[in-house]
Design an enzyme around this catalytic site. Sequence first.
Site, PDB file in Angstrom:
ATOM      1  N   ARG A   7       0.871  -1.175   0.000  1.00 17.74           N
ATOM      2  CA  ARG A   7       0.000   0.000   0.000  1.00 17.74           C
ATOM      3  C   ARG A   7       0.908   1.225   0.000  1.00 17.74           C
ATOM      4  O   ARG A   7       1.949   1.239   0.681  1.00 17.74           O
ATOM      5  CB  ARG A   7      -0.896   0.028   1.253  1.00 17.74           C
ATOM      6  CG  ARG A   7      -2.070  -0.936   1.209  1.00 17.74           C
ATOM      7  CD  ARG A   7      -3.109  -0.541   0.157  1.00 17.74           C
ATOM      8  NE  ARG A   7      -4.253  -1.457   0.098  1.00 17.74           N
ATOM      9  CZ  ARG A   7      -4.320  -2.541  -0.665  1.00 17.74           C
ATOM     10  NH1 ARG A   7      -3.311  -2.868  -1.461  1.00 17.74           N
ATOM     11  NH2 ARG A   7      -5.409  -3.296  -0.667  1.00 17.74           N
ATOM     12  N   GLU A  24      -3.213   7.530  -4.207  1.00 15.20           N
ATOM     13  CA  GLU A  24      -3.576   7.124  -5.551  1.00 15.20           C
ATOM     14  C   GLU A  24      -5.050   7.385  -5.834  1.00 15.20           C
ATOM     15  O   GLU A  24      -5.859   7.312  -4.915  1.00 15.20           O
ATOM     16  CB  GLU A  24      -3.195   5.664  -5.801  1.00 15.20           C
ATOM     17  CG  GLU A  24      -3.866   4.629  -4.916  1.00 15.20           C
ATOM     18  CD  GLU A  24      -3.255   3.245  -5.162  1.00 15.20           C
ATOM     19  OE1 GLU A  24      -2.071   3.059  -4.883  1.00 15.20           O
ATOM     20  OE2 GLU A  24      -3.993   2.376  -5.629  1.00 15.20           O
ATOM     21  N   HIS A  64      -1.322   0.139  -9.762  1.00 19.59           N
ATOM     22  CA  HIS A  64      -1.916  -0.821  -8.809  1.00 19.59           C
ATOM     23  C   HIS A  64      -2.451  -2.055  -9.546  1.00 19.59           C
ATOM     24  O   HIS A  64      -3.612  -2.446  -9.378  1.00 19.59           O
ATOM     25  CB  HIS A  64      -3.030  -0.141  -7.986  1.00 19.59           C
ATOM     26  CG  HIS A  64      -3.249  -0.797  -6.646  1.00 19.59           C
ATOM     27  ND1 HIS A  64      -3.625  -0.104  -5.526  1.00 19.59           N
ATOM     28  CD2 HIS A  64      -3.145  -2.091  -6.264  1.00 19.59           C
ATOM     29  CE1 HIS A  64      -3.756  -0.944  -4.503  1.00 19.59           C
ATOM     30  NE2 HIS A  64      -3.462  -2.168  -4.935  1.00 19.59           N
TER      31      HIS A  64
END
Length: 316
Positions: free
Chosen positions: A235, A264, A282
């Site tokens: 993360r 993000e 991601h």
Amino acid sequence: MKVFVTRPIPENGLKLLKEKFEVVVGSNQILPKGELIQKAKGFDAIITLLTDKIDGEVLDGLGKQLKIVANYAVGFDNIDLPAAKQRNIYVTNTPGILTEAVAEHTFALILAVSRKVVASDKFVREGHYTQWEPMLLLGKQLWQQTIGIVGLGRIGSYVARISTGFRMRIIYYDIKRNSEFESSFNASFKELPELLKEADIVSIHVPLSEETKHLIGSEQLSLMKKDAILVNTSRGSVVDEAALVKALSEKKIYGAGLDVFENEPRLSPGLTELDNVILTPHTASATIEAREAMSEIAAKNVIEALEGKTPPNIVQ
Ligand code: GLV
Ligand code: GLV
């Protein structure tokens, strides 16, 4: 009974759900809180994505009939677990089936950074390849390098397994030592500062929590070797992104591979101007196999919960 799926996911899991329940799937837009509540109110189960913030207000808004929040992700930092527990709502995730996909992507980033894959591709496409050169686009090899794995869960362990194929030395840091892992992978436990000082590649595999937020900040980055690579597929907030941009621009480390970002999809200023970083959106678990398996597991958790059984992947 009714299941709300906040955004489209692979059809295989939806098919399982549709055999038993009424299923409503949202559009492919992240729903703001108010709209999420409005759309999912009165449903018995909700399948959420890591882009959905689920807190007490949302849970109350959805109503007392809600039995389960099935997160379509292995991470679940987007869900307020105590709030769900208080209301007797199950929270589940999709562990196990995306381990290999994420670990393989970790290596895609490691290799892309160390062998300058993206810059090389650009070089060829732009017509600069006019002659073979002894000193062109030199990178770093992985053979006999030390990989420092931060967080030895399923993904970190599988990264170690792949690392053995590259004949890398393995060191790791975790809140728990794992002597079985140490002996089977000839790996050594290190406290985080030691790991950062010794590793040629630092790869992060911890979940995001209060304890792991900014686990890697300017102080930690300053411990890394000048030719070390940092990879983050966990993360974004585990790394202080502004500090990383600074370290990369000052060439304090060799490079970084990032699949996740602190805010993000927004990126820290300066990140995209750096040529010693590889950025992916991601997508570490984005294989057809993993995403279909995630869909199936999320559906199975919902089915068990709505049929009055204990879902298999409860996270609390
Ligand atoms: C992806 O980031 C996940 O947690 O599954
Ligand atoms: C997540 O799957 C982990 O345990 O690393």
